[in-house]
Design a protein around this motif. Sequence first.
Motif, short mmCIF file in Angstrom:
data_model
loop_
_atom_site.label_atom_id
_atom_site.label_comp_id
_atom_site.label_asym_id
_atom_site.label_seq_id
_atom_site.Cartn_x
_atom_site.Cartn_y
_atom_site.Cartn_z
N PHE A 93 -29.09 39.52 -14.36
CA PHE A 93 -27.78 38.88 -13.27
C PHE A 93 -27.34 38.82 -11.93
N ILE A 94 -28.65 37.58 -11.73
CA ILE A 94 -28.46 37.56 -10.15
C ILE A 94 -27.66 36.53 -9.81
N PRO A 95 -26.85 36.83 -8.98
CA PRO A 95 -25.44 35.48 -8.93
C PRO A 95 -26.69 35.11 -7.08
N ALA A 96 -26.65 33.84 -6.70
CA ALA A 96 -27.45 33.18 -5.34
C ALA A 96 -27.14 34.11 -4.82
N LEU A 97 -27.72 34.11 -3.42
CA LEU A 97 -27.66 34.18 -2.50
C LEU A 97 -27.97 36.08 -2.23
N ARG A 113 -19.03 37.22 -9.45
CA ARG A 113 -20.58 37.13 -8.36
C ARG A 113 -20.89 38.04 -7.30
N LYS A 114 -21.12 38.82 -8.71
CA LYS A 114 -22.56 40.77 -8.97
C LYS A 114 -22.70 41.06 -10.03
N PRO A 115 -24.12 41.56 -9.08
CA PRO A 115 -25.53 41.57 -9.93
C PRO A 115 -24.81 42.66 -11.05
N VAL A 116 -25.02 42.04 -13.14
CA VAL A 116 -25.03 43.24 -13.35
C VAL A 116 -26.07 43.40 -14.51
N GLU A 169 -29.39 49.19 -6.96
CA GLU A 169 -29.61 49.78 -7.49
C GLU A 169 -29.82 50.14 -9.11
N GLY A 170 -30.75 49.27 -9.71
CA GLY A 170 -31.32 50.00 -11.18
C GLY A 170 -32.82 49.45 -12.07
N VAL A 171 -32.71 49.69 -13.41
CA VAL A 171 -33.74 49.89 -13.56
C VAL A 171 -34.22 49.23 -14.87
N LEU A 172 -34.66 48.22 -14.72
CA LEU A 172 -34.56 46.85 -16.23
C LEU A 172 -35.58 47.21 -16.84
N PRO A 178 -23.64 48.14 -12.79
CA PRO A 178 -23.70 48.01 -14.58
C PRO A 178 -24.09 47.82 -15.33
N VAL A 179 -24.52 48.27 -16.53
CA VAL A 179 -24.96 47.97 -18.30
C VAL A 179 -23.74 47.55 -18.67
#
Length: 326
Positions: A236-240, A35-38, A226-229, A17-18
């Motif tokens: 945001f990368i949560p630990a683990l 606690r999920k990457p965005v 998956e995504g493109v920066l 998600p963006v």
Amino acid sequence: MNGDNATSIFRTNYVLPVIHNATKEIFLNDVYPKRKPVILRGIDIGPCREKWSVDHLRKYGGDKEVKIHVSTTPQMDFLKKNFVYRSLPFSSFVQRAAEERHSEFFLSEEEHYYLRALGDDPRKDIADIHHQFPELAADIHLPEFYEPSRFYSSVFRIASPGVQLWTHYDVMDNLLIQVNGSKRVVLFSPREVENLYLNGDKSEVIDVDNPDLERFPKFPEAERHEGVLEPGDILFIPALWFHNVISLEFGVAVNVFWKHLSPNLYDHKDTYGNKDPQPAARATQILDRALKTLEELPPEYRDFYARRLVTRIQTKAYMKKDDSVT
């Protein structure tokens, strides 16, 4: 959502998600607890986006020696060490990393480079762009979406076009700030451990798009995010959370790590910030001793009691499938 990966072997592929123009309050209230990457887009990271050309980086980064990864292949494998460590003046490294072909090289004309900046004394000093590259650091605004007292490190990263880094997890939460170049990211939840074929904190699966299914038959079962920066994006990368990163172009980025757990749980001698929390490290040591003890039994007994141990761990320590990760 079912994946539409070209190989069509993966169970599930989620698009990251963006969130546009997130404030600290939005991040802390709406993003962080999940606690999920965005991908955070539209946040002011300072004039670095316009300033950090190759020439600017060379001029203001200076000629201090930096230790870099050099490989003849863009897919770098930390477990098999298909790269060598070499040192170059920072300005020379930047010039080479931006080139497709090199007139000066260590291994080949088309070798690839990757820098993960270290502290001045890697055995004692934690990486901090403000200390190692102060003139460049003045150009970047690091979003303080965390308590300043929890700050751990800010890591300068530069990669040649095409460089793919091994899948691994970090033990601290972090923000990956993509300044220049675009980057493809593939992430896996901590709950996918059984499908990732770990060796320490790294997956043995190097090619995440075309895995060797004879060696890694369960890998396609892992849910992918998956995504493109794009330049200016923040991930945001949560630990683990496991992550695999591919630089689609010459790329410049800065990671900011912070201690989201109680500080006493971390190893205070860990300058890289990649050692497991101390209770987890102790538990692993205890398990290693238990496995060594089981070797005293005949195979069928060893198998039986090993399965009992696994069942006990699952019963006592696993989160339920529908539990939220907090």
